[in-house]
Design a protein around this motif. Structure first.
Motif, PDB file in Angstrom:
ATOM      1  N   ARG A  34       0.829  -1.210   0.000  1.00  0.00           N
ATOM      2  CA  ARG A  34       0.000   0.000   0.000  1.00  0.00           C
ATOM      3  C   ARG A  34       0.864   1.261   0.000  1.00  0.00           C
ATOM      4  N   LYS A  74      -3.294  -0.690  -5.575  1.00  0.00           N
ATOM      5  CA  LYS A  74      -3.437  -0.535  -4.122  1.00  0.00           C
ATOM      6  C   LYS A  74      -4.672  -1.247  -3.577  1.00  0.00           C
ATOM      7  N   THR A  78      -3.980  -4.556  -1.819  1.00  0.00           N
ATOM      8  CA  THR A  78      -3.147  -4.591  -0.613  1.00  0.00           C
ATOM      9  C   THR A  78      -4.022  -4.749   0.636  1.00  0.00           C
TER      10      THR A  78
END
Length: 116
Positions: free
Chosen positions: A24, A42, A45
């Protein structure tokens, strides 16, 4: 299907294929142009809460895996995971993480899910 996990700090290799950062946060001390990252999804994550819980040492890796897999079942993450799986069917994919122990990280969970 070829999916592997490597540390982002290791130099790129010709057989890395698609290089995907699965953290992230951007890795400390690494310039973006030196990382040779092709994708940074992202949404794949672990949540900030889960990441903090695990790094605080409050639970086992197996419990982390269970919670992370539950997060990956959410629609946005599932769609991203499917897309990454499609990329892995077309050629090699290298999941990159800053974790000191990639084999005990979310990246290894992702790799196992992708290899199915």
């Amino acid at each position: 299907m070829s999916v592997r996990v490597r540390r982002i700090y290791d130099p790129p290799e010709p057989d890395d294929g698609l290089r995907v950062l699965v953290d992230r946060l951007w890795p400390r001390g690494l310039a973006k142009d030196a990382a040779h990252v092709d994708e940074w999804p992202k949404g794949l994550t672990p949540s900030t809460e889960l990441r903090r819980w695990f790094h605080a040492g409050e639970g086992s890796f197996e419990e982390f895996r269970r919670r992370y897999e539950a997060e990956l079942a959410a629609p946005e993450a599932a769609e991203l995971l499917d897309g990454l799986g499609e990329s892995a069917r077309k050629g090699p994919v290298t999941l990159l993480t800053a974790s000191r122990t990639p084999e005990q990280s979310h990246a290894s969970v992702l790799a196992q899910l992708l290899e199915g």
